[in-house]
Design a protein around this motif. Structure first.
Motif, mmCIF file in Angstrom:
data_model
loop_
_atom_site.group_PDB
_atom_site.id
_atom_site.type_symbol
_atom_site.label_atom_id
_atom_site.label_comp_id
_atom_site.label_asym_id
_atom_site.label_seq_id
_atom_site.Cartn_x
_atom_site.Cartn_y
_atom_site.Cartn_z
ATOM 1 N N ASP A 9 -71.958 44.663 50.716
ATOM 2 C CA ASP A 9 -72.508 45.953 51.134
ATOM 3 C C ASP A 9 -72.280 46.251 52.614
ATOM 4 N N GLN A 10 -71.712 45.321 53.361
ATOM 5 C CA GLN A 10 -71.399 45.573 54.768
ATOM 6 C C GLN A 10 -69.904 45.865 54.886
ATOM 7 N N ALA A 11 -69.587 47.119 55.208
ATOM 8 C CA ALA A 11 -68.186 47.560 55.257
ATOM 9 C C ALA A 11 -67.369 46.758 56.263
ATOM 10 N N LEU A 12 -67.960 46.420 57.381
ATOM 11 C CA LEU A 12 -67.233 45.666 58.411
ATOM 12 C C LEU A 12 -66.843 44.284 57.903
ATOM 13 N N VAL A 13 -67.763 43.624 57.232
ATOM 14 C CA VAL A 13 -67.491 42.294 56.668
ATOM 15 C C VAL A 13 -66.415 42.391 55.596
ATOM 16 N N LEU A 17 -62.809 40.500 55.773
ATOM 17 C CA LEU A 17 -62.388 39.555 54.735
ATOM 18 C C LEU A 17 -61.071 40.002 54.102
ATOM 19 N N ALA A 18 -60.968 41.307 53.837
ATOM 20 C CA ALA A 18 -59.740 41.831 53.230
ATOM 21 C C ALA A 18 -58.543 41.599 54.146
ATOM 22 N N ALA A 19 -58.725 41.870 55.429
ATOM 23 C CA ALA A 19 -57.624 41.696 56.382
ATOM 24 C C ALA A 19 -57.183 40.238 56.449
#
Length: 201
Positions: A9-13, A17-19
């Motif tokens: 639910d945290q867009a930054l996290v 992680l995706a990057a």
């Protein structure tokens, strides 16, 4: 190429992680979500093979999402990636069908390796949490006691908890009394906090 779904639910996290995972030649992030109740549908739609799930999310928790995946898409593996490194969560996640459990400060290379291992059908558990989970043992609470303590977390009166649980006030008091005894607490608020902190809720 291993197809990954990220649910946090945290867009930054999620973005970080995706990057990190997209830097690996054999890993591809195919979906990113902020809600647990969207996991099964998105995993199906995007052909995800491994779902990385946070524990605390709106809709469904990561543990509930792992259970839903096991029921509806049994070939899809789930790996809990969370800041909540509590022994009780490890046991509950594995019981729900998660194949792995790591904390968010796991180094990127180790996380990528955990994804590969989970994809291969192996179990991956943070070593410190695995030891702590074995030492702590299972939750002493029954399913009903845990449910009542979850309802008591916000400090609601017994009558309100009873209405939410569709039980009598006397039954709620009995469950709370048993839970207080089992957690070694002195009040229901303390019992609820202890149970939450141990990952039993």
């Amino acid at each position: 190429m291993i197809r990954i779904l990220l649910a946090d639910d945290q867009a930054l996290v999620r973005g970080a992680l995706a990057a990190l995972l997209d830097l690996e030649a054999d890993l591809e992030v195919v979906a990113q979500l902020g809600r647990g109740d969207e996991v099964v549908g998105a995993a199906r739609d995007h052909g995800a093979e491994v779902c990385l799930l946070d524990i605390e999310m709106p809709g469904l928790t990561g543990i509930e999402a792992a259970a839903a995946l096991r029921t509806e898409l049994p070939a899809v593996r789930s790996l809990i990636v969370t800041t909540f490194g509590r022994a009780g969560y490890v046991r509950r996640a594995l019981d729900a069908g998660a194949t792995g459990f790591v904390v968010k400060d796991t180094p990127a290379k180790q996380l990528a390796d955990a994804v590969r291992r989970v994809h291969a059908g192996l179990r991956v558990i943070d070593p410190d949490l695995a030891t702590e989970s074995l030492m702590a043992g299972p939750s002493p609470l029954t399913e009903r006691e845990a449910e009542i303590l979850r309802l008591a977390l916000d400090g609601s009166p017994v009558a309100v908890i009873a209405a939410r649980a569709h039980l009598s006030s006397g039954t709620i008091r009995n469950h709370l009394s048993a839970a207080i005894g089992k957690t070694g607490a002195t009040t229901r608020a303390e019992a609820a906090r202890l149970a939450r902190d141990n990952g039993w809720l």
